[in-house]
Scaffold this active site. Structure first.
Site, PDB file in Angstrom:
ATOM      1  N   ARG A 258       1.421   4.448  16.823  1.00  0.00           N
ATOM      2  CA  ARG A 258       1.141   5.497  15.822  1.00  0.00           C
ATOM      3  C   ARG A 258       1.671   6.868  16.204  1.00  0.00           C
ATOM      4  O   ARG A 258       2.242   7.565  15.353  1.00  0.00           O
ATOM      5  CB  ARG A 258      -0.357   5.574  15.505  1.00  0.00           C
ATOM      6  CG  ARG A 258      -0.988   4.295  14.954  1.00  0.00           C
ATOM      7  CD  ARG A 258      -0.116   3.558  14.011  1.00  0.00           C
ATOM      8  NE  ARG A 258      -0.768   2.434  13.354  1.00  0.00           N
ATOM      9  CZ  ARG A 258      -0.119   1.393  12.863  1.00  0.00           C
ATOM     10  NH1 ARG A 258       1.191   1.317  12.957  1.00  0.00           N
ATOM     11  NH2 ARG A 258      -0.790   0.424  12.267  1.00  0.00           N
TER      12      ARG A 258
ATOM     13  N   SER B  12      -4.153  -9.090   7.648  1.00  0.00           N
ATOM     14  CA  SER B  12      -3.548  -7.772   7.765  1.00  0.00           C
ATOM     15  C   SER B  12      -2.864  -7.715   9.126  1.00  0.00           C
ATOM     16  O   SER B  12      -3.508  -7.892  10.160  1.00  0.00           O
ATOM     17  CB  SER B  12      -4.638  -6.700   7.650  1.00  0.00           C
ATOM     18  OG  SER B  12      -4.133  -5.482   8.120  1.00  0.00           O
TER      19      SER B  12
ATOM     20  N   ASP C 194       0.819  -1.219   0.000  1.00  0.00           N
ATOM     21  CA  ASP C 194       0.000   0.000   0.000  1.00  0.00           C
ATOM     22  C   ASP C 194       0.848   1.263   0.000  1.00  0.00           C
ATOM     23  O   ASP C 194       0.671   2.150  -0.838  1.00  0.00           O
ATOM     24  CB  ASP C 194      -0.910   0.046   1.238  1.00  0.00           C
ATOM     25  CG  ASP C 194      -2.065  -0.937   1.153  1.00  0.00           C
ATOM     26  OD1 ASP C 194      -2.347  -1.441   0.052  1.00  0.00           O
ATOM     27  OD2 ASP C 194      -2.687  -1.197   2.204  1.00  0.00           O
TER      28      ASP C 194
ATOM     29  N   ASP D 230      -6.516   3.820  12.708  1.00  0.00           N
ATOM     30  CA  ASP D 230      -5.167   4.360  12.578  1.00  0.00           C
ATOM     31  C   ASP D 230      -5.143   5.739  11.914  1.00  0.00           C
ATOM     32  O   ASP D 230      -4.267   6.551  12.191  1.00  0.00           O
ATOM     33  CB  ASP D 230      -4.270   3.373  11.824  1.00  0.00           C
ATOM     34  CG  ASP D 230      -3.871   2.193  12.705  1.00  0.00           C
ATOM     35  OD1 ASP D 230      -3.844   2.380  13.936  1.00  0.00           O
ATOM     36  OD2 ASP D 230      -3.603   1.113  12.180  1.00  0.00           O
TER      37      ASP D 230
HETATM   38  N1  ARG Z   1      -7.716  -2.772  15.624  1.00  0.00           N
HETATM   39  C1  ARG Z   1      -6.446  -2.442  16.159  1.00  0.00           C
HETATM   40  C2  ARG Z   1      -6.372  -0.992  16.506  1.00  0.00           C
HETATM   41  O1  ARG Z   1      -7.154  -0.236  16.021  1.00  0.00           O
HETATM   42  C3  ARG Z   1      -5.306  -2.887  15.279  1.00  0.00           C
HETATM   43  C4  ARG Z   1      -5.162  -2.205  13.963  1.00  0.00           C
HETATM   44  C5  ARG Z   1      -3.933  -2.739  13.312  1.00  0.00           C
HETATM   45  N2  ARG Z   1      -3.865  -2.533  11.911  1.00  0.00           N
HETATM   46  C6  ARG Z   1      -3.730  -3.548  11.034  1.00  0.00           C
HETATM   47  N3  ARG Z   1      -3.489  -3.224   9.800  1.00  0.00           N
HETATM   48  N4  ARG Z   1      -3.833  -4.797  11.354  1.00  0.00           N
HETATM   49  O2  ARG Z   1      -5.536  -0.561  17.267  1.00  0.00           O
END
Ligand code: ARG
Length: 401
Positions: free
Chosen positions: A95, A175, A14, A124
């Site tokens: 993040r 993912s 991506d 995110d």
């Molecule tokens: N749902 C989790 C969060 O919002 C993990 C997100 C992780 N991203 C991924 N691409 N798996 O913190």
């Protein structure tokens, strides 16, 4: 004048495509891709090559592992942070560090925009954008993966046409996001909430069904933070890594949950966080021994609020700092040792000790020699019962009318 965009780069498909888009579709002259090392299991060499092949003018690798451990992970541990009582915020914590590093590069270069690779469906995007704006107020934020919703096949074709090597990026059916604090697994077969987690989704933990015989470890804490494992002093990042291995071998810290995202949808999530789960259980146990009842109850009320705030992307906020100031004030004497038994799928606290314990065996004991003032209990109860009696009498009176 050349226009520059600075991208939070993961090295994956991506964000590699995003480099090319930023030049072709968004018209930037220069794209600087920033890889931030927060302890993820990524081979950075192919990521460099992919970034350059995609047209990045520069690909930078910034090591923020210790900063991440000593700031976000440490504060999450002091806060016993578990979103919905279960998720140790693995991605949500990383993040702000990544965004901060990207914003620093953008400020240095006087860039026109900062860029992230999140879609519009996840949390995110909140964490990146709010952190970008907190660290570089007024900066333009671009989210190419939210602007274009391309299928994976379209992306693969786009990458192939531009000579962006993709082979290693298409391996996982899930993912994945990971860092030194744990691993998040989404999508693929997991989208059916009835489907049991397939074993191939896990990388940090063995199946609890293959756990070895129980094993005890001793964690030493100083002012609320873990500082040693079995008498070996370790920096936080190292201690977390060691415990991820030890507790991971027992399948400790596997979490399978339906999560409420900030954008209003529920999603099926798997996490692996052996060290986080073990450390939070141990830290809570030490707090139970040391904090006053009122400190403990007040802190337990705030902890889920901290977790929700950080989950929702507000790491850089006055409220988070205020919560942390309160938590820090409670931790001064949270120093001591916790013994944990690692067993199939669980970390069980089996012992605790601290020179600052408020626990007093002479008061609590049912044996001989205890000093509890039994005669005072009678007066305590007479006073406590006053309101109970008043309310009961009133009930009888009002029931008659
Ligand atoms: N749902 C989790 C969060 O919002 C993990 C997100 C992780 N991203 C991924 N691409 N798996 O913190």
């Amino acid at each position: 004048m050349t226009s520059t965009a600075v991208l939070a780069y993961s090295g994956g498909l991506d964000t590699s495509c995003a480099i090319a888009w930023l030049k072709e579709d968004y018209g930037f002259d220069d794209v600087v891709a920033v890889l931030v090392d927060v302890g993820q299991d990524t081979d950075f060499e192919p990521a460099f090559a992919r970034g350059r092949a995609a047209g990045a003018n520069d690909v930078l690798l910034l090591d923020r592992k210790d900063a991440f451990a000593d700031e976000q992970v440490a504060k999450a541990l002091l806060a016993n942070a578990l979103y919905q009582g279960r998720y140790p915020l693995i991605s949500a914590l990383s993040r702000p560090v990544i965004a901060e590093a990207v914003a620093e590069v953008a400020l240095e270069l006087g860039a026109e925009a900062v860029v992230h690779g999140c879609t519009g469906k996840g949390n995110d995007q909140l964490r990146f954008e709010l952190a970008f704006k907190a660290r570089y107020p007024g900066i333009r934020v671009i989210a190419p993966l939210r602007d274009h919703s391309w299928t994976r096949d379209e992306e693969l074709a786009y990458a192939a046409a531009r000579g962006i090597p993709v082979e290693a990026t298409s391996a996982s059916p899930y993912s994945i996001d990971d860092n030194l604090f744990g691993r998040a697994i989404e999508a693929g077969a997991l989208e059916d909430p009835w489907a049991a987690p397939p074993e191939d989704a896990f990388a940090l933990t063995a199946s609890p069904s293959s756990a070895p015989a129980p094993h005890e470890v001793v964690l030493a804490f100083d002012a609320g933070l873990p500082v040693a494992l079995d008498d070996e002093e370790l920096p936080l990042a190292g201690l977390v890594a060691r415990l991820n291995e030890q507790a991971g071998a027992y399948g400790v810290g596997r979490i399978d949950m339906i999560e409420n995202r900030a954008v209003g949808i529920k999603s099926r999530e798997l996490y692996e966080a052996p060290a986080a789960v073990t450390l939070i259980a141990a830290h809570q146990a030490l707090e139970e021994l040391v904090l006053t009842k009122d400190e403990l109850f007040a802190k337990r009320e705030l902890e889920p609020k901290w977790a929700k705030l950080v989950y929702d992307g507000l790491w850089f906020s006055p409220l988070r700092e205020a919560y942390d100031a309160f938590f820090a004030a409670t931790q001064r004497l949270v120093t001591g040792e916790i013994r944990v038994s690692l067993q199939a799928g669980v970390a069980v606290v089996t012992g605790r000790r601290s020179e600052h314990a408020l626990y007093a065996e002479t008061l609590a004991s049912y044996g001989t020699g205890e000093t509890f003032p039994h005669d005072a209990a009678e007066g305590f109860l007479r006073i406590l019962a006053l309101e109970v009696e008043q309310a009961a009498a009133r009930q009888r009176r009002t029931a008659r009318v």
